[in-house]
Design an enzyme around this catalytic site. Sequence first.
Site, PDB file in Angstrom:
ATOM      1  CE1 TYR A 164       1.458  -7.807  -5.738  1.00 43.82           C
ATOM      2  CE2 TYR A 164       1.585  -6.475  -7.734  1.00 43.82           C
ATOM      3  CZ  TYR A 164       2.202  -7.239  -6.767  1.00 43.82           C
ATOM      4  OH  TYR A 164       3.554  -7.433  -6.819  1.00 43.82           O
ATOM      5  CE  LYS A 171       6.601  -6.196  -7.645  1.00 48.70           C
ATOM      6  NZ  LYS A 171       8.041  -6.407  -7.322  1.00 48.70           N
TER       7      LYS A 171
END
Length: 276
Positions: A164, A171
């Site tokens: 990720y 995020k």
Amino acid sequence: MGMFEGKKGLILGVANDRSIAWAIAKFIMEQGGVCGFTHLPDKADDERKKNRRRVSTLTDEYPNNCKFLVPLDVQNDENIASVMALAKSEMGEIDFLLHSIAFATLDDLKRDTIETSREGFKLAMEISAYSLIAVCNHAKDILKPGGAVLTMTYFGGEKCVPGYNVMGICKAALEASMRYLAYDLGAKGVRVNALSAGPLKTLAGQAAGVGEMQFLYEEMAPLGRNVTHSEVGKTGAFLLSDMSDGITSEVLHIDGGYNAMGSPGRMLDKLKAAGK
């Protein structure tokens, strides 16, 4: 009477029929809500206007619930302001705003986080995190007291999820931004939350290796399965509805309970049974 009857709002970030934003918007419209939509701007030389066409194919099925569909470049404050002005002229004050926007270059997503380029980091952070602040700032005068804002996050912003990479950092920043915005807009009675969904097959998910993550969630999550678009859509709509009054500054996980696990759980039992 649907739970969104008489409610109006903005949906930012639908890319195609697999978008989480579309799952949420579809539920809202089927429950009587009216929505204004934005799409990723098309390139000037794209005569087919593929980005607009992908979304209009969906919204055309709800002619009574879709007020407009316009491009939005969240790196451009004038464009954001023009979308909010359009929303005001078409709908007056709005009851909800869904922010489902994130981007990082494929090159930076595929690199180890330590090798993220400076320009790639700036770009990813601006679009994936700062855009929520920018959008809320321009929308604050048309959001009704008692209204709701929802953004989309992922567990990679809380814990390290290899693969990720830079998006996990974005995020984390997005979730922090959400909490500060919840405080700022709380004075007006507007709630701001984030929905953290398990891995789903979306355009963004494909870039982050969603297939491998779905296998892991199926093996480790307490429910022993992955969540569906429909489940995420209903939960997102809940956070944008009057049913969630009193909930703000929260990250709500809808991942079959995966985020609660401190060990591989039943997956470990299978490995032991296989003699590993």
